[in-house]
Design a protein around this motif. Structure first.
Motif: not given
Length: 332
Positions: A70-92
């Motif tokens: 929410q704080a980044l919205s509209g700032t133009g700051i480029g972002l890397i966002m992680d998928v946490p490791n514990e989520k990989l199984g379900s997403l895979a």
């Protein structure tokens, strides 16, 4: 006293601003990783303001932090966002789970300048089998949402490579070849966490600290026509050679973490941290002997994080203290 402290803090921030603003042309910017494993850290809104006031226009976060997004919205700051490791199984295993993840964490924040989704950070053991199918499902979900410009990768550490000198680099773990080839097919870079500090403390008999801190007066390693004066370049070029040997020589590298601790362990001093990070900032615009040209690089980390697990040094990688004062001054 409070006013004097504020003035001193502003002066230090101004010095740091000058340093960050002096990135060579061709680099979008030096980014900084924003971890939250600390007590009394500023609000996400204050953190984003601190990035902006220092001219830092790239950030990495390690999970979908709604306050930060929410704080980044509209700032133009480029972002890397992680998928946490514990989520990989379900997403895979479930494309619909990937679609829901993208909907809730990317589509829901249209004002955020997402650059990369890091599907896992330094994933180890049997969980590595989930990385590539999770990447595919996240990629598909982004494409279905009309967000195909957001690239999907995974963040790995130097331990997934082997070989010396850098031209002999190859992947030491079987899951990396298919990931590299997939990245080549999508045009995404490999996200690499590159830490000369850890290489140095693990091999002090073979590595001089000046080679790790960018302060060697001349060539340390000659590798064919490539001359290496610092360990950072050697580690990055080992990754490039590994990609080439995996049939993925067109894949670029984004340095998704690099830094040096200022306390808590061997060679972890304020002077060394200041020297390393200053020299890293000054250096990455020129690239490596194998691949000249700017390297998108993220310093770890924005804050000292007193609640971070692991070795004591892990708590002392910050450029800033929780009160937003600089951990040390970066001069130029």
């Amino acid at each position: 006293m409070a006013k004097q402290g504020a003035v001193a803090s502003m002066l230090a921030l101004a010095l740091l601003l000058g340093t960050f603003a002096a990135i060579p042309t061709g680099v979008q910017s030096i980014g900084v990783c924003y971890g939250v494993n600390g007590g009394s850290l500023p609000s996400a809104a204050d953190v984003v303001q601190l990035y902006q006031s220092n001219g830092i226009n790239l950030m990495r976060i390690y999970f979908p932090d709604a306050n930060a997004l929410q704080a980044l919205s509209g700032t133009g700051i480029g972002l890397i966002m992680d998928v946490p490791n514990e989520k990989l199984g379900s997403l895979a295993s479930d494309p619909s789970a990937a679609a829901a993840w993208v909907r809730d964490n990317v589509q829901a924040f249209p004002g955020v300048s997402f650059r990369y989704i890091a599907v896992g950070n330094e994933v180890a053991g049997g969980d590595t089998a989930s990385i590539l199918p999770a990447m595919r499902n996240i990629d598909g979900a982004l494409a279905d949402a009309g967000l195909g410009a957001v690239k999907v990768s995974t963040a790995v550490q130097s331990g997934v490579t082997q070989g010396f000198p850098p031209s002999e680099g190859s992947f030491s773990q079987g899951h990396m070849g298919p990931i590299a080839q997939y990245l080549q097919s999508t045009g995404a870079p490999l996200l690499a966490n590159v830490y000369p500090y850890f290489s140095y403390i693990g091999n002090k008999g073979q590595i001089d600290i000046s080679y790790a801190l960018f302060t060697s007066p001349g060539t340390v390693v000659q590798d064919g026509s490539n001359a290496y004066q610092n360990l950072f370049d050697a580690l990055v070029d080992t990754f490039y050679s590994a990609l080439e040997n995996a049939g993925a020589g067109n894949v670029g590298i984004v340095v998704s973490e690099s830094g040096w601790p200022s306390a808590g362990g061997d060679a972890a001093t304020t002077d060394n941290a200041q020297t390393y990070n200053q020299n890293l900032i000054n250096h990455v615009g020129q690239g490596t002997p194998k691949r000249p040209g700017a390297i998108e690089t993220y310093i770890f980390a924005m804050f000292n994080e007193d609640q971070k697990p692991g070795a004591e040094t892990e708590k002392h990688f910050g450029l800033f203290n929780p009160d937003k004062s600089p951990a040390y001054t970066i001069r130029f």
